[in-house]
Design an enzyme around this catalytic site. Sequence first.
Site, PDB file in Angstrom:
ATOM      1  N   CYS A 128       0.807  -1.228   0.000  1.00  0.00           N
ATOM      2  CA  CYS A 128       0.000   0.000   0.000  1.00  0.00           C
ATOM      3  C   CYS A 128       0.841   1.279   0.000  1.00  0.00           C
ATOM      4  CB  CYS A 128      -0.944  -0.006   1.197  1.00  0.00           C
ATOM      5  SG  CYS A 128      -0.158  -0.557   2.716  1.00  0.00           S
ATOM      6  N   HIS A 248      -3.112   6.293   4.537  1.00  0.00           N
ATOM      7  CA  HIS A 248      -1.673   6.459   4.765  1.00  0.00           C
ATOM      8  C   HIS A 248      -1.258   7.857   4.281  1.00  0.00           C
ATOM      9  CE1 HIS A 248      -1.347   2.388   5.882  1.00  0.00           C
ATOM     10  NE2 HIS A 248      -0.528   1.908   4.987  1.00  0.00           N
TER      11      HIS A 248
HETATM   12  O1  3JN Z   1       0.992  -2.268   7.671  1.00  0.00           O
HETATM   13  C1  3JN Z   1       0.650  -1.693   6.630  1.00  0.00           C
HETATM   14  O2  3JN Z   1       0.277  -0.524   6.622  1.00  0.00           O
HETATM   15  C2  3JN Z   1       0.713  -2.442   5.364  1.00  0.00           C
HETATM   16  C3  3JN Z   1       0.818  -3.888   5.600  1.00  0.00           C
HETATM   17  C4  3JN Z   1       1.033  -4.735   4.636  1.00  0.00           C
HETATM   18  C5  3JN Z   1       1.230  -6.152   4.861  1.00  0.00           C
HETATM   19  C6  3JN Z   1       0.939  -6.725   6.095  1.00  0.00           C
HETATM   20  C7  3JN Z   1       1.176  -8.075   6.321  1.00  0.00           C
HETATM   21  C8  3JN Z   1       1.697  -8.867   5.334  1.00  0.00           C
HETATM   22  C9  3JN Z   1       1.713  -6.961   3.832  1.00  0.00           C
HETATM   23  C10 3JN Z   1       1.954  -6.354   2.492  1.00  0.00           C
HETATM   24  O3  3JN Z   1       0.989  -6.143   1.763  1.00  0.00           O
HETATM   25  O4  3JN Z   1       3.097  -6.074   2.144  1.00  0.00           O
HETATM   26  C11 3JN Z   1       1.962  -8.311   4.085  1.00  0.00           C
HETATM   27  C12 3JN Z   1       2.573  -9.180   3.051  1.00  0.00           C
HETATM   28  O5  3JN Z   1       1.876  -9.603   2.146  1.00  0.00           O
HETATM   29  O6  3JN Z   1       3.755  -9.448   3.159  1.00  0.00           O
END
Ligand code: 3JN
Length: 344
Positions: A128, A248
Amino acid sequence: MKEYNVAILGATGAVGQEFLKLIEERNFPFKELRLLASKRSAGKIIPFMGKDYVVEEATHDSFNGIDIALFAGGAASKEFAPSAVKAGAVVIDNSSAFRMDPEVPLVVPEVNPEAIQTHHGIIANPNCSTIIMVMALKPLYDLSRIKRIVVSTYQAVSGGGKEAMAELEEQVKDLAAGREVTAKILPSASLPKHYQIAFNLIPQIDVFKENLYTKEELKMIDETKKIMGDSSMRITATTVRVPVYRSHAESVNVEFEEEVDLSEARKALSSFPGVILHDNPEEQEYPMPLFTSGKNDVEVGRLRKDYSVDHALNFWVCGDQIRKGAALNALQIAEYMIQNDMFH
Ligand code: 3JN
Protein backbone atom coordinates in the site's frame (compact mmCIF):
# COMPACT_ATOMS: atom_id res chain seq x y z
CA MET A 1 -20.84 -6.93 -21.98
CA LYS A 2 -18.96 -10.10 -21.13
CA GLU A 3 -19.25 -11.19 -17.50
CA TYR A 4 -16.64 -12.97 -15.43
CA ASN A 5 -16.64 -15.51 -12.63
CA VAL A 6 -14.92 -13.89 -9.69
CA ALA A 7 -13.55 -15.37 -6.47
CA ILE A 8 -12.45 -13.31 -3.50
CA LEU A 9 -10.01 -15.05 -1.17
CA GLY A 10 -10.08 -13.42 2.25
CA ALA A 11 -13.59 -12.08 1.70
CA THR A 12 -14.31 -11.32 5.36
CA GLY A 13 -11.24 -9.12 6.03
CA ALA A 14 -10.82 -5.38 5.55
CA VAL A 15 -9.52 -5.71 1.96
CA GLY A 16 -12.04 -8.44 1.06
CA GLN A 17 -14.94 -6.28 2.24
CA GLU A 18 -13.60 -3.34 0.23
CA PHE A 19 -13.47 -5.55 -2.87
CA LEU A 20 -17.22 -6.09 -2.48
CA LYS A 21 -17.95 -2.38 -2.04
CA LEU A 22 -15.89 -1.52 -5.12
CA ILE A 23 -17.41 -4.29 -7.26
CA GLU A 24 -20.84 -2.80 -6.56
CA GLU A 25 -19.73 0.83 -6.87
CA ARG A 26 -17.88 0.32 -10.15
CA ASN A 27 -20.45 -2.04 -11.71
CA PHE A 28 -17.78 -4.67 -12.10
CA PRO A 29 -19.09 -7.19 -14.65
CA PHE A 30 -19.31 -10.37 -12.57
CA LYS A 31 -21.44 -13.42 -13.29
CA GLU A 32 -20.66 -15.75 -10.40
CA LEU A 33 -19.13 -14.48 -7.17
CA ARG A 34 -17.44 -16.94 -4.82
CA LEU A 35 -16.50 -15.68 -1.36
CA LEU A 36 -13.65 -17.67 0.16
CA ALA A 37 -11.99 -17.48 3.55
CA SER A 38 -10.35 -19.61 6.20
CA LYS A 39 -12.25 -22.36 8.00
CA ARG A 40 -12.89 -19.92 10.86
CA SER A 41 -15.06 -17.67 8.67
CA ALA A 42 -16.69 -20.40 6.56
CA GLY A 43 -20.48 -20.41 6.82
CA LYS A 44 -20.77 -16.67 7.48
CA ILE A 45 -23.50 -14.98 5.46
CA ILE A 46 -22.56 -11.83 3.58
CA PRO A 47 -25.46 -9.91 2.03
CA PHE A 48 -24.32 -8.31 -1.22
CA MET A 49 -26.31 -6.55 -3.95
CA GLY A 50 -29.59 -8.06 -2.83
CA LYS A 51 -28.32 -11.62 -2.41
CA ASP A 52 -27.01 -13.60 0.56
CA TYR A 53 -23.62 -15.17 -0.08
CA VAL A 54 -22.30 -17.97 2.10
CA VAL A 55 -18.56 -17.75 2.76
CA GLU A 56 -16.87 -20.99 1.74
CA GLU A 57 -13.70 -22.44 3.20
CA ALA A 58 -10.92 -22.00 0.61
CA THR A 59 -9.61 -25.31 -0.72
CA HIS A 60 -7.45 -26.21 -3.69
CA ASP A 61 -10.65 -26.97 -5.63
CA SER A 62 -12.25 -23.58 -4.93
CA PHE A 63 -11.15 -22.02 -8.23
CA ASN A 64 -12.73 -24.31 -10.82
CA GLY A 65 -14.55 -22.16 -13.37
CA ILE A 66 -13.16 -18.92 -11.93
CA ASP A 67 -11.82 -16.28 -14.36
CA ILE A 68 -10.55 -13.71 -11.86
CA ALA A 69 -9.27 -14.59 -8.39
CA LEU A 70 -8.88 -11.54 -6.18
CA PHE A 71 -6.60 -12.44 -3.26
CA ALA A 72 -6.93 -10.06 -0.32
CA GLY A 73 -3.47 -10.99 0.98
CA GLY A 74 -1.86 -12.88 3.82
CA ALA A 75 -0.36 -16.34 4.04
CA ALA A 76 -3.22 -17.93 2.06
CA SER A 77 -1.89 -16.36 -1.16
CA LYS A 78 1.14 -18.57 -1.39
CA GLU A 79 -0.91 -21.64 -0.59
CA PHE A 80 -3.72 -21.12 -3.08
CA ALA A 81 -2.25 -19.15 -6.00
CA PRO A 82 -0.79 -22.22 -7.79
CA SER A 83 -4.12 -24.10 -7.65
CA ALA A 84 -6.04 -21.05 -8.84
CA VAL A 85 -3.66 -20.63 -11.80
CA LYS A 86 -3.89 -24.36 -12.57
CA ALA A 87 -7.69 -24.00 -12.65
CA GLY A 88 -7.28 -21.30 -15.33
CA ALA A 89 -7.91 -18.23 -13.19
CA VAL A 90 -5.85 -15.05 -13.27
CA VAL A 91 -4.78 -14.31 -9.70
CA ILE A 92 -4.46 -10.69 -8.63
CA ASP A 93 -2.63 -10.97 -5.36
CA ASN A 94 -2.36 -8.43 -2.56
CA SER A 95 0.34 -10.25 -0.58
CA SER A 96 4.10 -9.85 -0.89
CA ALA A 97 4.52 -13.55 -1.77
CA PHE A 98 5.13 -13.01 -5.49
CA ARG A 99 5.89 -9.29 -5.80
CA MET A 100 9.62 -9.58 -6.35
CA ASP A 101 9.41 -12.75 -8.50
CA PRO A 102 10.87 -11.72 -11.87
CA GLU A 103 8.18 -13.81 -13.59
CA VAL A 104 5.37 -11.89 -11.88
CA PRO A 105 4.38 -8.38 -12.96
CA LEU A 106 4.01 -5.88 -10.12
CA VAL A 107 1.45 -3.38 -11.30
CA VAL A 108 -0.08 0.02 -10.63
CA PRO A 109 -2.28 0.48 -13.71
CA GLU A 110 -1.66 4.25 -14.01
CA VAL A 111 2.10 3.68 -13.78
CA ASN A 112 3.12 0.45 -15.58
CA PRO A 113 0.08 -1.18 -17.19
CA GLU A 114 2.28 -2.64 -19.94
CA ALA A 115 3.73 -5.08 -17.40
CA ILE A 116 0.37 -6.88 -17.17
CA GLN A 117 0.96 -8.43 -20.59
CA THR A 118 3.89 -10.47 -19.30
CA HIS A 119 1.85 -12.36 -16.69
CA HIS A 120 1.78 -16.14 -16.35
CA GLY A 121 -1.34 -16.34 -14.24
CA ILE A 122 -0.32 -14.22 -11.25
CA ILE A 123 -0.24 -10.42 -11.10
CA ALA A 124 1.03 -8.86 -7.89
CA ASN A 125 -0.52 -5.82 -6.26
CA PRO A 126 2.21 -3.73 -4.59
CA ASN A 127 2.40 -2.84 -0.92
CA CYS A 128 0.00 0.00 0.00
CA SER A 129 2.70 2.54 0.89
CA THR A 130 4.51 1.77 -2.36
CA ILE A 131 1.36 2.26 -4.47
CA ILE A 132 0.55 5.60 -2.88
CA MET A 133 4.11 6.87 -3.37
CA VAL A 134 4.56 5.73 -6.99
CA MET A 135 1.27 7.39 -7.98
CA ALA A 136 2.94 10.71 -7.19
CA LEU A 137 6.41 9.75 -8.43
CA LYS A 138 5.47 8.62 -11.93
CA PRO A 139 4.31 12.00 -13.35
CA LEU A 140 7.42 13.60 -11.83
CA TYR A 141 9.75 10.91 -13.14
CA ASP A 142 8.37 11.59 -16.62
CA LEU A 143 9.73 15.16 -16.30
CA SER A 144 13.19 14.07 -15.18
CA ARG A 145 14.76 10.82 -14.06
CA ILE A 146 14.71 10.45 -10.27
CA LYS A 147 18.11 9.85 -8.70
CA ARG A 148 17.22 9.50 -5.04
CA ILE A 149 14.16 9.30 -2.78
CA VAL A 150 13.94 9.80 0.98
CA VAL A 151 10.51 8.84 2.32
CA SER A 152 8.93 8.73 5.77
CA THR A 153 5.48 7.20 6.11
CA TYR A 154 2.60 7.87 8.48
CA GLN A 155 0.62 4.65 8.12
CA ALA A 156 -2.96 4.10 9.22
CA VAL A 157 -3.91 1.17 11.44
CA SER A 158 -6.00 -0.32 8.61
CA GLY A 159 -2.70 -1.66 7.26
CA GLY A 160 -2.71 -3.99 10.25
CA GLY A 161 -6.18 -5.29 9.33
CA LYS A 162 -9.59 -5.10 10.99
CA GLU A 163 -8.13 -6.14 14.36
CA ALA A 164 -5.70 -3.20 14.41
CA MET A 165 -8.53 -0.79 13.55
CA ALA A 166 -10.59 -2.24 16.40
CA GLU A 167 -7.59 -1.92 18.72
CA LEU A 168 -7.25 1.82 18.04
CA GLU A 169 -10.96 2.37 18.62
CA GLU A 170 -10.96 0.38 21.83
CA GLN A 171 -7.90 2.15 23.21
CA VAL A 172 -9.38 5.58 22.51
CA LYS A 173 -12.62 4.57 24.27
CA ASP A 174 -10.71 3.07 27.21
CA LEU A 175 -8.57 6.19 27.62
CA ALA A 176 -11.59 8.50 27.41
CA ALA A 177 -13.31 6.46 30.10
CA GLY A 178 -10.24 6.44 32.32
CA ARG A 179 -9.76 2.68 31.91
CA GLU A 180 -6.45 0.92 31.50
CA VAL A 181 -5.33 0.35 27.92
CA THR A 182 -4.38 -3.03 26.51
CA ALA A 183 -2.29 -3.55 23.37
CA LYS A 184 -2.35 -6.94 21.68
CA ILE A 185 -1.94 -6.33 17.96
CA LEU A 186 0.36 -3.45 17.01
CA PRO A 187 3.03 -3.18 15.81
CA SER A 188 2.47 -6.79 14.69
CA ALA A 189 0.37 -9.52 16.31
CA SER A 190 3.09 -12.15 15.83
CA LEU A 191 5.75 -10.18 17.76
CA PRO A 192 6.38 -10.53 21.50
CA LYS A 193 5.90 -6.83 22.39
CA HIS A 194 2.87 -4.67 21.73
CA TYR A 195 2.47 -0.93 22.22
CA GLN A 196 -0.42 1.46 22.61
CA ILE A 197 -1.21 3.19 19.31
CA ALA A 198 -3.79 5.70 20.62
CA PHE A 199 -2.03 9.07 21.13
CA ASN A 200 1.24 7.44 20.10
CA LEU A 201 3.43 6.67 17.07
CA ILE A 202 5.14 3.32 16.55
CA PRO A 203 8.27 3.46 14.34
CA GLN A 204 8.02 -0.20 13.41
CA ILE A 205 5.88 -1.74 10.68
CA ASP A 206 6.46 -5.48 10.26
CA VAL A 207 9.62 -7.19 11.50
CA PHE A 208 13.21 -5.97 11.53
CA LYS A 209 15.76 -7.43 9.11
CA GLU A 210 19.52 -7.78 9.69
CA ASN A 211 20.27 -4.39 8.12
CA LEU A 212 18.06 -2.71 10.78
CA TYR A 213 15.35 -1.78 8.28
CA THR A 214 11.85 -3.15 8.72
CA LYS A 215 10.34 -5.40 6.08
CA GLU A 216 7.86 -2.65 5.21
CA GLU A 217 10.74 -0.25 4.50
CA LEU A 218 12.51 -2.78 2.28
CA LYS A 219 9.27 -3.50 0.42
CA MET A 220 8.91 0.20 -0.42
CA ILE A 221 12.50 0.35 -1.67
CA ASP A 222 12.49 -2.83 -3.77
CA GLU A 223 8.96 -2.56 -5.13
CA THR A 224 9.32 1.08 -6.20
CA LYS A 225 12.37 0.20 -8.30
CA LYS A 226 10.58 -2.72 -9.92
CA ILE A 227 7.39 -0.79 -10.75
CA MET A 228 9.27 2.24 -12.09
CA GLY A 229 11.66 -0.03 -14.00
CA ASP A 230 14.74 1.72 -12.61
CA SER A 231 16.92 -0.39 -10.34
CA SER A 232 19.55 2.32 -10.03
CA MET A 233 17.28 4.77 -8.17
CA ARG A 234 18.56 5.25 -4.63
CA ILE A 235 15.78 5.02 -2.05
CA THR A 236 15.67 5.09 1.73
CA ALA A 237 12.52 4.75 3.84
CA THR A 238 11.30 5.02 7.42
CA THR A 239 7.84 3.59 8.07
CA VAL A 240 5.76 4.63 11.07
CA ARG A 241 2.34 3.56 12.37
CA VAL A 242 0.10 6.46 13.38
CA PRO A 243 -3.28 6.58 15.16
CA VAL A 244 -5.29 7.15 11.97
CA TYR A 245 -7.95 4.71 10.74
CA ARG A 246 -7.45 4.13 7.04
CA SER A 247 -5.43 6.63 5.04
CA HIS A 248 -1.67 6.46 4.77
CA ALA A 249 0.37 9.66 4.46
CA GLU A 250 3.97 10.04 3.29
CA SER A 251 6.56 12.80 3.35
CA VAL A 252 8.69 12.39 0.24
CA ASN A 253 11.94 14.07 -0.81
CA VAL A 254 12.91 13.52 -4.43
CA GLU A 255 16.18 14.39 -6.11
CA PHE A 256 16.05 14.59 -9.90
CA GLU A 257 18.75 14.30 -12.54
CA GLU A 258 17.76 17.68 -14.03
CA GLU A 259 16.04 20.79 -12.73
CA VAL A 260 12.27 20.32 -12.45
CA ASP A 261 10.23 23.47 -12.66
CA LEU A 262 7.67 23.73 -9.87
CA SER A 263 4.87 24.78 -12.21
CA GLU A 264 5.69 21.87 -14.56
CA ALA A 265 5.59 19.50 -11.61
CA ARG A 266 2.22 20.92 -10.54
CA LYS A 267 0.87 20.51 -14.07
CA ALA A 268 2.15 16.94 -14.36
CA LEU A 269 0.63 15.92 -11.02
CA SER A 270 -2.72 17.61 -11.74
CA SER A 271 -3.15 15.86 -15.06
CA PHE A 272 -2.12 12.39 -13.87
CA PRO A 273 -5.11 10.02 -13.57
CA GLY A 274 -5.84 9.01 -9.98
CA VAL A 275 -3.90 11.94 -8.50
CA ILE A 276 -5.39 15.17 -7.19
CA LEU A 277 -3.06 18.10 -6.58
CA HIS A 278 -4.46 19.53 -3.36
CA ASP A 279 -1.97 22.25 -2.68
CA ASN A 280 -2.97 25.76 -1.76
CA PRO A 281 -0.93 26.96 1.22
CA GLU A 282 -2.48 30.44 1.09
CA GLU A 283 -5.83 28.90 1.90
CA GLN A 284 -4.29 26.36 4.29
CA GLU A 285 -5.24 23.58 1.89
CA TYR A 286 -3.33 20.31 1.78
CA PRO A 287 -4.14 16.61 1.85
CA MET A 288 -5.04 15.01 5.18
CA PRO A 289 -5.83 11.37 5.96
CA LEU A 290 -9.18 12.28 7.47
CA PHE A 291 -10.33 13.58 4.10
CA THR A 292 -8.74 11.03 1.75
CA SER A 293 -10.29 8.11 3.64
CA GLY A 294 -12.90 6.29 1.59
CA LYS A 295 -11.75 8.11 -1.58
CA ASN A 296 -10.22 6.56 -4.68
CA ASP A 297 -7.74 9.30 -5.59
CA VAL A 298 -4.36 9.91 -4.05
CA GLU A 299 -3.82 13.54 -3.03
CA VAL A 300 -0.55 15.45 -3.25
CA GLY A 301 0.25 18.72 -1.52
CA ARG A 302 3.00 20.72 0.22
CA LEU A 303 4.89 20.60 -3.09
CA ARG A 304 7.98 22.78 -2.84
CA LYS A 305 11.64 22.99 -3.69
CA ASP A 306 14.23 21.43 -1.45
CA TYR A 307 16.79 24.25 -1.36
CA SER A 308 19.35 22.15 0.50
CA VAL A 309 20.38 20.25 -2.63
CA ASP A 310 20.25 20.69 -6.44
CA HIS A 311 17.19 19.58 -8.45
CA ALA A 312 15.04 18.36 -5.57
CA LEU A 313 11.43 18.63 -4.45
CA ASN A 314 9.52 17.83 -1.29
CA PHE A 315 5.90 16.76 -1.22
CA TRP A 316 3.27 15.17 0.99
CA VAL A 317 0.93 12.46 -0.31
CA CYS A 318 -2.18 10.88 1.26
CA GLY A 319 -4.22 7.94 0.02
CA ASP A 320 -6.75 5.45 1.31
CA GLN A 321 -4.80 2.35 2.25
CA ILE A 322 -7.65 -0.11 1.72
CA ARG A 323 -8.79 1.49 -1.57
CA LYS A 324 -5.90 2.62 -3.82
CA GLY A 325 -3.42 0.93 -1.47
CA ALA A 326 -5.08 -2.47 -1.90
CA ALA A 327 -8.55 -3.39 -3.22
CA LEU A 328 -9.03 -0.59 -5.75
CA ASN A 329 -5.62 -1.05 -7.36
CA ALA A 330 -6.25 -4.79 -7.70
CA LEU A 331 -9.68 -4.25 -9.20
CA GLN A 332 -8.27 -1.65 -11.62
CA ILE A 333 -5.82 -4.30 -12.83
CA ALA A 334 -8.78 -6.60 -13.57
CA GLU A 335 -10.66 -3.73 -15.27
CA TYR A 336 -7.64 -2.95 -17.45
CA MET A 337 -7.47 -6.60 -18.50
CA ILE A 338 -11.19 -6.60 -19.33
CA GLN A 339 -10.90 -3.40 -21.36
CA ASN A 340 -7.97 -4.84 -23.29
CA ASP A 341 -9.59 -8.26 -23.75
CA MET A 342 -6.84 -10.06 -21.88
CA PHE A 343 -8.95 -12.88 -20.36
CA HIS A 344 -9.21 -16.04 -22.41
O1 3JN B 1 0.99 -2.27 7.67
C1 3JN B 1 0.65 -1.69 6.63
O2 3JN B 1 0.28 -0.52 6.62
C2 3JN B 1 0.71 -2.44 5.36
C3 3JN B 1 0.82 -3.89 5.60
C4 3JN B 1 1.03 -4.74 4.64
C5 3JN B 1 1.23 -6.15 4.86
C6 3JN B 1 0.94 -6.73 6.09
C7 3JN B 1 1.18 -8.08 6.32
C8 3JN B 1 1.70 -8.87 5.33
C9 3JN B 1 1.71 -6.96 3.83
C10 3JN B 1 1.95 -6.35 2.49
O3 3JN B 1 0.99 -6.14 1.76
O4 3JN B 1 3.10 -6.07 2.14
C11 3JN B 1 1.96 -8.31 4.08
C12 3JN B 1 2.57 -9.18 3.05
O5 3JN B 1 1.88 -9.60 2.15
O6 3JN B 1 3.75 -9.45 3.16
